[in-house]
Write an enzyme that holds these catalytic residues in place. Sequence first.
Site, PDB file in Angstrom:
ATOM      1  N   MET A 271       0.837  -1.189   0.000  1.00 29.17           N
ATOM      2  CA  MET A 271       0.000   0.000   0.000  1.00 29.17           C
ATOM      3  C   MET A 271       0.875   1.243   0.000  1.00 29.17           C
ATOM      4  O   MET A 271       1.820   1.354   0.774  1.00 29.17           O
ATOM      5  CB  MET A 271      -0.922  -0.012   1.232  1.00 29.17           C
ATOM      6  CG  MET A 271      -1.832   1.185   1.339  1.00 29.17           C
ATOM      7  SD  MET A 271      -2.942   1.303  -0.067  1.00 29.17           S
ATOM      8  CE  MET A 271      -3.189   3.062  -0.135  1.00 29.17           C
ATOM      9  N   GLU A 272       0.511   2.204  -0.870  1.00 29.78           N
ATOM     10  CA  GLU A 272       1.377   3.343  -1.172  1.00 29.78           C
ATOM     11  C   GLU A 272       1.198   4.538  -0.259  1.00 29.78           C
ATOM     12  O   GLU A 272       1.510   5.672  -0.658  1.00 29.78           O
ATOM     13  CB  GLU A 272       1.123   3.795  -2.617  1.00 29.78           C
ATOM     14  CG  GLU A 272      -0.231   4.461  -2.855  1.00 29.78           C
ATOM     15  CD  GLU A 272      -1.323   3.519  -3.336  1.00 29.78           C
ATOM     16  OE1 GLU A 272      -2.314   3.995  -3.910  1.00 29.78           O
ATOM     17  OE2 GLU A 272      -1.168   2.305  -3.120  1.00 29.78           O
ATOM     18  N   GLU A 306       4.775   0.749  -5.771  1.00 25.53           N
ATOM     19  CA  GLU A 306       4.319   1.586  -4.654  1.00 25.53           C
ATOM     20  C   GLU A 306       5.079   2.914  -4.619  1.00 25.53           C
ATOM     21  O   GLU A 306       4.493   3.957  -4.310  1.00 25.53           O
ATOM     22  CB  GLU A 306       4.473   0.846  -3.326  1.00 25.53           C
ATOM     23  CG  GLU A 306       3.776  -0.499  -3.262  1.00 25.53           C
ATOM     24  CD  GLU A 306       2.323  -0.464  -3.696  1.00 25.53           C
ATOM     25  OE1 GLU A 306       1.637   0.558  -3.474  1.00 25.53           O
ATOM     26  OE2 GLU A 306       1.854  -1.480  -4.266  1.00 25.53           O
TER      27      GLU A 306
END
Length: 884
Positions: A271-272, A306
């Site tokens: 998750m970025e 990401e």
Amino acid sequence: MEKNMHQPRTTYLKDYKVPEFLIDTIDLEFELEEDITKVKSQMHFTKNSASDYTGSDLILQGEKLILKSITIDGEILDAARYQVDDDSLTIHSVPDQFILEIITWIKPQENTELSGLYKSSGNYCTQCEAEGFRRITYYLDRPDVMAIFTTKIIADAALYPVLLSNGNLAGSGRLDNGKHWAKWEDPFKKPSYLFALVAGNLEYIEDIFITKSGKSIDLRIFVEKGNREKCAHAMHAVKKAMRWDEEKYGREYDLNMYMIVAVSDFNMGAMENKGLNIFNTKYILAKPETATDDDFVHVEAVIAHEYFHNWTGNRITCRDWFQLSLKEGLTIFRDQNFTADTTSRTVERIRAVNDLRTTQFVEDAGPLSHPVQPDSYIEINNFYTSTIYNKGSEVIRMMQTLLGKKVFRTGMDIYFERYDGQAVTIEEFVKSMEEASKMDLTQFRLWYTQAGTPIVEITDSYDAKTHIYTLHVKQTCLPTPGQPDKYPLHIPVQLGLIDEQGNQILEKLLQITKEKQVYTFENITTRPIPSLLRHFSAPVKLKYDYSDADLALLFKHDTDPFNQWEAGQKFAISHILNLIKQRNNNQKLSVDLRFIEAFKHILLNTKHDKLFLATLITLPSERYLAEQMDVIDVEGIHHAREFLITQIAKNAKDILFKMYQHNHNIGHAYEFNMKEMGHRSLRNICLFYLSHLPDVHFRDLCVRQFKDAMTHNMTDTMAALHCLVNIDCHEREAALESFYTKWQHDALVVNKWLAIQAESKLPNTLQTIKKLMQHPAFDIKNPNKVYALIGGFAYRNPVNFHQAEGGGYALLADTVIKLDLLNPNVAARMVKPLTDWKRYDEHRQALMKAQLEHILAQKKISKDIYELVSKSLLLTKKEEVTER
């Protein structure tokens, strides 16, 4: 959702309205305690002048929260001023500008859905995309509400020495009660889905990166205790991605620190979150003893993905979730090009196309088909699909093909400069490309709104007297749910013409824009063989009646490496489908020796690198072969493919063995580079073929490689174990036992052990799965273990999952029901193999449909599962896709 309650609400793109209020800043304070977490949020609200809302009620989203107090501009609100239900908080009569303070309590330790703030393996972690922030506090939890976040975390200093959030560290200190605190400030506005918090007893490695402009960036990768020595490759990948983004797109990093945290319980790959990326350990931890070549490549690709989101997703984000491919398709396109630049461009393209064909093409042709830009959803988590990601990437790639790389880069520059700091739409991205190219992309936009995989049919003719070669092109697209009628698309088809000696006559880009088009080529002095859709220039299904002789020539000589591979795949598919016909007609199976000879020619004469050579001689998967059939013949595909593998091994045994020996270095230290990957890949595909022969010598070869490699080379270890796990012999059990004994304390390696057994082609695999589900190594609450064991079985073992008795279907359905009560996101990922039930024979259809109905009949069912299962069951006859 309780059974017999109202149907979950559908959200439509056409109903989008700008937010009624905006949030300028939000100050968060977390007190992490063992029984409860206290969250205080202070938000500065302003009525949105762009909204036509004339009321004064503020509606905030919130789920599973314990509301303790609400204050507006310092005044505590009594119960008459607000209303709370299961998913929202409505505050009545708010002013146009005000400061709202809300205190909520949550229980992260009870959060098995791993969405919002949860506690796992002793650490606190967040996952807020898509709608997890509403599980932390009441908020305008939508991507077009962007605010400046400040976060203060208070926790026990001994239990949670590491306290992290987005942005730059603004301060930290000790408290008198054994606790400590840290405050983080993110100077960039962001939507709530990009919020992140991590607290735990973690260790880290650190480095620095000097940007092109000379700025020094601190880099840190945090991991659970004992994993620090597995992070060096990940850190190298971070620096490689940062440099690549500067060189290719002129994008520098914008904070003082870039952080990654790797956790073992995580629904997604990564998750970025702005400045604080959270990763599944699978995509960070890698060393030669525990990770394969594929793992090393995937670590680089996911880290790059990401990191690239910092600009394509964070600095510029989505206006609403219908624009999801704006960030995901674009960033997949960017990370695929990164991998192509840093590994093998052709092998990466083949990998991407294989993924597309075996996942997205299936999605496009089934009941869950949807456009790259959907027009509705019930549960947004269900639209993190191959269509959004992979097809979305292909649409961007086609744009680059049509515009040219230089003009495309100009369009990207316009996009970055114009929309930095905003939440925008796919349309605004396309307009940037139109401005750069002066090209009208109106028709091209249909790729975003029209579902389904186009079919491009091509016939040709050659006039030997006039030397004119003619192509007749026709495009069609079958009906998909909600879209019975289709319109012609703008399709770039890269064409090459090859003569009978394998020389290229010409190469040209055809732009297909009509349902039917004719192209003529003059001064073609000999009848050519068309090399169509070079480098897979469009995500379409190509129909052209190649002869086996044509395919053999292209397989040997096509000057486009992708299409050389493609010719070999088509040649193999042709023979496997013919073998299936022979089997169904009770004929003795036989292989055309022309295919074997072409295969041997490739082995002996190819001038390509060994990584590509190994890819060239790998047969199409059973999953892709299934896509070539109107009604999938599960047993026929498996037996025909296995027969062809054995015939190749028999006829090319000496060549394969010699090549295995030439590329095998016992005890050679592992190096991650393209040359060594090529050696390993080639020797292991040779071993795979040889292991299909009944000669005990080759079984011993597998055992010897397994034992020799297990101390230092997971790539060769897993390759040998993959061969052994498909042979019914005592060596198989001994290898599995010794592997588990050695690696039982390494969770990621144990997941490989689970997956390789789940994918075994032996007939007792279903019973093995059931036993493994009771094994201490399996935990249904851990997504990685579910993906390895249940996903490995249902997605990658068709011959056993689709056993005629239906035991595989029942196992999956029962597992989905259990998962749905714990983690609906993971349950939704697992149910999909059942939703394609109409592709199979009537007997299997009935069994799969019964299991779907069983799932839908449960007393409690999540929105995630309801949407997927109901759509697959309620498909109308008009919308059925019966032709491939």
